[in-house]
Design an enzyme around this catalytic site. Structure first.
Site, short mmCIF file in Angstrom:
data_model
loop_
_atom_site.label_atom_id
_atom_site.label_comp_id
_atom_site.label_asym_id
_atom_site.label_seq_id
_atom_site.Cartn_x
_atom_site.Cartn_y
_atom_site.Cartn_z
N HIS A 181 12.85 86.00 49.29
CA HIS A 181 12.45 87.23 49.94
C HIS A 181 11.20 87.75 49.22
O HIS A 181 10.68 87.10 48.30
CB HIS A 181 13.61 88.24 49.90
N HIS A 198 19.59 92.86 46.79
CA HIS A 198 18.26 93.14 46.24
C HIS A 198 18.05 94.65 46.26
O HIS A 198 18.93 95.41 46.67
CB HIS A 198 17.18 92.40 47.03
N ASP A 230 17.15 99.94 52.01
CA ASP A 230 18.16 99.80 53.06
C ASP A 230 19.38 99.01 52.60
O ASP A 230 20.34 98.83 53.36
CB ASP A 230 17.56 99.16 54.33
N HIS A 231 19.37 98.57 51.33
CA HIS A 231 20.52 97.86 50.78
C HIS A 231 21.15 98.57 49.58
O HIS A 231 22.21 98.15 49.11
CB HIS A 231 20.10 96.45 50.36
N HIS A 255 22.04 92.37 60.15
CA HIS A 255 20.74 92.83 59.65
C HIS A 255 19.67 92.76 60.73
O HIS A 255 18.63 92.12 60.57
CB HIS A 255 20.32 92.03 58.41
N ASP A 291 18.24 88.91 54.08
CA ASP A 291 16.89 89.12 53.55
C ASP A 291 16.38 87.88 52.83
O ASP A 291 16.09 87.90 51.64
CB ASP A 291 16.86 90.35 52.65
N HIS A 298 15.77 96.70 47.79
CA HIS A 298 15.16 97.46 48.87
C HIS A 298 16.11 98.59 49.30
O HIS A 298 17.34 98.44 49.28
CB HIS A 298 14.83 96.56 50.05
#
Length: 306
Positions: free
Chosen positions: A138, A61, A65-66, A265, A206, A63
Site C-alpha cells: 500500500h 495500517h 479510515d482504519h 472496503h 488496502d 490511515h
C-alpha cells in the site's frame, strides 16, 4: 469454531448504511477487532457482541479510515468495565498514534499492550488461536491478517487401551503431553491420529495483489478482501492508490483455494457494488458482497456438513 461479524465495509469516509472498515472475530469467548474506522463503536452496538470481551485489536495500517474510531472503542471498553489487558497490533507508529488518542481517553480501567510489527509475524494467542501477519503493498506500511483455530488430531482410545494407559491420563495425552505408564513413557503421537484441518479467516485490505498473498491465505474458510472498485476500467486508479478491483480479489480467492470470499472496503464512488458482483463471481463463484453486520460461524468441516 470461529464467529465472524463484519462491522464496516466502507473506505475513505462513512456513508449512510456503510460504516468504515472494521471486523470482529470471536474464539473461545475472546473478541478480536480488525481495524477501527470512525464510528466503529456505533456499528458494534447494532450487534449482540459484548464490548467487555474485546481482548485484541489488529490495525492494518494508520490511515484514518482504519484507526479513527479507536478512542470511541477504548471508551466503550471502559464503560463495559473491562479490567483485563487489551493488546493492540499494527505497523510501526501505532504507539505514537495511541499516545495522541489517549489525550481523549486519558483514564482507562485496563492496561494496554502495544505490539508494533516490522515484518511477517506469527503468534499463538492465549485463547488457542493462531495469529499471523503479512506485510502487503500500500502507500504506507500495511498488514494482512490471518486467524486460524487449529484442530487436535483425533484421540484413538483403542491405542491407549493397547498401551494400558489409565483413562485418567487420556486427557493429558489429548492435550499434547506425554505420560508415564509404569516404566514406559507414552507420547501423544502414540495415541493420536493424523493431523486435522482447522478453521480460518483472513482479512486483506488496502493492498495491491502481492506474490506472497495466495500462500498466506491458502485454504482459508473465509477470505475478507478489499474490492475498492468494481469496474475493471478503474484498474489504473487502483494501481495508483494501492488497492484492488473486484476481479483481482476474486482471482486471489481462486488462487488461494479459499472456501468463500466477502468483498469489502468499497470506494465512496462505488454506489452500487452489487452491479459488479457478477464480474467477480466469474472469477470465483463463491463471492459475496460484505454488508454491515453480516455474521457467520465457521466450523470444522465435518461439523459444518453434519
Amino acid at each position: 469454531m470461529l464467529d465472524v461479524c463484519l462491522l464496516g465495509t466502507g473506505g475513505m469516509m462513512p456513508l449512510p448504511g456503510r460504516w468504515l472498515s472494521s471486523l470482529l472475530v470471536r474464539c473461545n469467548g475472546v473478541v478480536i477487532l480488525c481495524d477501527c474506522g470512525e464510528g466503529t463503536q456505533i456499528s458494534w452496538r447494532y450487534t449482540n457482541w459484548s464490548f467487555h470481551d474485546l481482548g485484541m485489536i489488529a490495525l492494518t495500517h494508520l490511515h484514518a479510515d482504519h484507526v479513527a474510531g479507536l478512542p470511541g472503542i477504548l471508551f466503550s471498553l471502559a464503560y463495559a468495565d473491562r479490567r483485563e489487558p487489551v493488546r493492540i497490533y499494527g505497523p510501526r507508529g501505532i504507539a505514537a498514534l495511541l499516545a495522541h488518542f489517549r489525550v481523549l481517553v486519558p483514564v482507562l480501567p485496563f492496561p494496554i499492550e502495544v505490539v508494533e510489527l516490522d515484518g511477517r509475524y506469527e503468534e499463538t494467542l492465549p485463547n488457542g488461536l493462531h495469529f499471523a501477519a503479512l506485510p502487503v503493498h500500500h502507500r504506507v506500511p500495511c498488514f494482512a491478517y490471518r486467524f486460524t483455530y487449529p484442530r487436535r488430531p483425533r484421540f484413538l482410545p483403542e491405542r491407549a487401551q493397547a498401551l494400558q494407559v489409565p483413562v485418567t491420563l487420556w486427557r493429558v495425552l489429548q492435550q499434547g503431553q506425554p505420560v508415564q505408564v509404569g516404566e514406559r513413557v507414552v507420547y501423544p503421537s502414540d495415541v493420536l491420529g493424523e493431523p486435522r484441518r482447522g478453521v480460518s479467516v483472513a482479512f486483506v485490505t488496502d493492498t495491491r495483489p502481492t506474490p506472497e498473498l495466495p500462500s498466506f491465505v491458502h485454504d482459508v474458510d473465509l477470505l475478507i478482501c478489499e474490492g475498492m472498485y468494481g469496474n475493471p476500467a478503474d484498474l489504473p486508479r487502483a494501481v495508483e492508490r494501492g488497492h484492488m478491483i473486484f476481479t483481482e480479489a476474486a482471482q486471489l480467492a481462486a488462487q488461494a483455494q479459499a472456501r468463500q470470499l466477502w468483498l469489502t472496503h468499497f470506494s465512496p464512488a462505488l454506489q452500487n457494488p452489487e452491479f459488479w458482483l457478477p464480474v467477480a463471481q466469474q472469477q470465483f463463484a463463491a463471492t459475496a458482497l460484505g454488508v454491515p453486520h453480516r455474521t457467520v460461524t465457521l466450523r470444522f468441516l465435518d461439523e459444518a456438513s453434519s
